[in-house]
Design an enzyme around this catalytic site. Sequence first.
Site, PDB file in Angstrom:
ATOM      1  CG  ASP A  47      -2.295   3.178  -1.696  1.00 34.62           C
ATOM      2  OD1 ASP A  47      -3.104   2.643  -0.907  1.00 34.62           O
ATOM      3  OD2 ASP A  47      -1.487   4.066  -1.347  1.00 34.62           O
ATOM      4  CG  HIS A 192       0.937   0.387  -4.907  1.00 38.41           C
ATOM      5  ND1 HIS A 192       1.991   0.251  -4.040  1.00 38.41           N
ATOM      6  CD2 HIS A 192       0.646   1.705  -4.961  1.00 38.41           C
ATOM      7  CE1 HIS A 192       2.327   1.449  -3.574  1.00 38.41           C
ATOM      8  NE2 HIS A 192       1.530   2.345  -4.122  1.00 38.41           N
TER       9      HIS A 192
END
Length: 230
Positions: A47, A192
């Site tokens: 992400d 992430h």
Amino acid sequence: MIYPAIVKLMIVSQLFFTLSASQTEFSDPELLHRVETTQKIVAFTFDDGPDPLYTKQIVQQLTSHHAHATFFVIGRKVAQYPNIIKYEVEKGNEVGNHSFSHDLHWSSPSAVQEIKLTQEQVYRATGIYPKYFRPPMGIINPLIRQAAKQAHLRIVLWAWDQDTRDWNGRIASSITQHVLDHIHPGDIILFHDGASKQTNTVQALKVLLPALERKQYRVVTISELLQLSK
Ligand SMILES: [Zn+2]
């Protein structure tokens, strides 16, 4: 106001229920957080990118282990670094929508707008419209559901025990250990590539990907996970 202990307990548990229900609805079948399968397949998701420093390193790690992932990108960053998501796709990865601004203060017009702008940015860079939406922080509410539905996007979260918390400065070895300790066929795992300094994520992948290979796990995109688990 002074409440008796039992009333206090009721208030606290009600508050906890309200918070947890609105933030992570893991039991809602409309929200994809894992799939049922006996095959040794898991989906990696990253992400908050694209990031000029870490995304390419992550893609290179994945590529060298014949692994693919879904990158939930922020539209504002896509506009800045279109070549990075083009590179993700060229290497067989998938791009999902993670809003335009990563702003948490949603209202109906802005939720629709945030999704639409990101769809357009991704299409402009890759020629492909995302099929999946992950709301910032995984926060779900009726407006977000409606906006995703309107854009024909499926909402994708992650397996409740596969949040690596790599955005929080967690060291590489504990990210790796966390994933391996909780691994289960069909998991969607949250990482992430653009939340903070993701050196820890890059380092973790160097150990994690070979370890999963030894366990005969395949690392795939969300679309592949859905396809293979049918
Ligand atoms: Zn995010």
